[in-house]
Design an enzyme around this catalytic site. Structure first.
Site, short mmCIF file in Angstrom:
data_model
loop_
_atom_site.label_atom_id
_atom_site.label_comp_id
_atom_site.label_asym_id
_atom_site.label_seq_id
_atom_site.Cartn_x
_atom_site.Cartn_y
_atom_site.Cartn_z
N PRO A 119 0.78 -1.25 0.00
CA PRO A 119 0.00 0.00 0.00
C PRO A 119 0.81 1.30 0.00
O PRO A 119 0.80 2.06 0.96
CB PRO A 119 -0.83 -0.13 1.29
CG PRO A 119 0.07 -0.89 2.20
CD PRO A 119 0.80 -1.87 1.32
N CYS A 120 1.48 1.58 -1.11
CA CYS A 120 2.22 2.84 -1.19
C CYS A 120 1.25 4.03 -1.19
O CYS A 120 1.67 5.16 -0.95
CB CYS A 120 3.14 2.87 -2.39
SG CYS A 120 2.35 2.52 -3.96
#
Length: 148
Positions: A119-120
């Site tokens: 989850p950047c």
């Protein structure tokens, strides 16, 4: 298909390699890829569907991203950020024991090929603004909003 656009998933015997939006500005080289189906791809599709439906907050899939040792360490740390939480690039660098590496962390985030699952989108600037997102800020905003 997903609420944030069509996703392309790729895997091999080592695990999930890519989850990307089809309209990626910097797409992966897919020249030697071929269409197919596997238990892993079906599991990834199901878990992504649950995430987008709001019933899944963590993923349980074998991941096999390719990158430098530093990039892989950043991506592993990204995967530890809890659902619905945001941290800054500097905080992520600090958690890696590299407090002066915020820019390098940002570059590693930009090279993440496992959208949503790594989850950047949960990384923001220190001033609270969204910063960048490989797949466009509207998608980042939508993902963050869906996790609130």
């Amino acid at each position: 298909d997903s609420p944030v656009g069509p996703l392309m998933l790729a895997a091999d015997e080592h695990g999930l390699r890519h989850i990307e939006f089809r309209d990626n500005r910097h797409p992966a080289d897919t020249g030697d890829w071929h269409g197919g189906d596997s238990d892993l791809l079906r599991a990834a599709e199901a878990q992504l569907g649950e995430y987008f439906a709001g019933t899944r907050t963590t993923f349980d899939l074998p991941l096999a991203p390719r990158g430098t040792d530093f990039q892989v360490s950043v991506w592993r740390e990204l995967a530890r950020i809890p659902f619905g939480t945001t941290i800054s690039y500097a905080q992520l660098a600090q958690s890696l024991g590299r407090p002066s590496a915020a820019r390098a962390v940002a570059r590693a985030c930009a090279q993440n090929r496992l959208a949503v699952i790594v989850p950047c989108h949960r990384i923001i600037r220190g001033d609270g603004s969204l910063g960048g997102y490989r797949w466009g800020l509207p998608r980042k905003e939508l993902l963050l909003k869906s996790e609130r």
